[in-house]
Design a protein around this motif. Structure first.
Motif, PDB file in Angstrom:
ATOM      1  N   ALA A  28       0.651  -1.292  -0.083  1.00 11.65           N
ATOM      2  CA  ALA A  28       0.124   0.543  -0.012  1.00 11.65           C
ATOM      3  C   ALA A  28       1.182   1.350  -0.358  1.00 11.65           C
TER       4      ALA A  28
ATOM      5  N   ILE B 188      -4.670   2.961  -7.781  1.00 16.02           N
ATOM      6  CA  ILE B 188      -6.016   2.826  -6.962  1.00 16.02           C
ATOM      7  C   ILE B 188      -6.335   3.993  -7.563  1.00 16.02           C
TER       8      ILE B 188
ATOM      9  N   ARG C 117      -9.933   0.509  -6.801  1.00 15.39           N
ATOM     10  CA  ARG C 117      -9.765  -0.574  -5.872  1.00 15.39           C
ATOM     11  C   ARG C 117     -10.135  -1.843  -6.578  1.00 15.39           C
TER      12      ARG C 117
ATOM     13  N   HIS D 102      -7.134  -2.733  -8.664  1.00 14.54           N
ATOM     14  CA  HIS D 102      -6.456  -3.296  -8.775  1.00 14.54           C
ATOM     15  C   HIS D 102      -6.415  -4.419  -8.358  1.00 14.54           C
ATOM     16  N   GLN D 103      -7.623  -4.833  -7.624  1.00 10.87           N
ATOM     17  CA  GLN D 103      -7.502  -5.881  -7.565  1.00 10.87           C
ATOM     18  C   GLN D 103      -7.443  -7.502  -8.417  1.00 10.87           C
TER      19      GLN D 103
END
Length: 79
Positions: free
Chosen positions: A42, A51, A56, A59-60
């Motif tokens: 992070a 991000i 997110r 990102h995932q």
């Protein structure tokens, strides 16, 4: 000046094409490991930017796609 928003991959095939063809990056074991380390950190600047810009969910998805690429590479090397 407004820059065009690039098409974001929505699945593994699109992502792989974007990385390997459009960007010309080889999905080597070392590259995949480096990107997964960064995406899991992070405090990594590139992860923070990803991000902030793409969210997110993307990102995932990127993490999952790098993991899938690693699994494919493992299967190829095991042959």
């Amino acid at each position: 000046m407004v820059l065009p928003v690039p098409h974001l991959p929505t699945n593994y095939a699109e992502w792989r094409h974007c990385i390997t063809v459009e960007c010309g990056i080889a999905l080597t074991q070392a590259y995949i490991a480096q990107r997964l380390r960064a995406l899991d950190d992070a405090s990594d600047y590139s992860t923070q930017r990803l991000i902030a810009i793409y969210g997110r969910r993307h990102h995932q998805a990127a993490i999952a796609w790098f993991q899938q690429a690693a699994a494919e590479l493992f299967r190829q090397e095991a042959r």
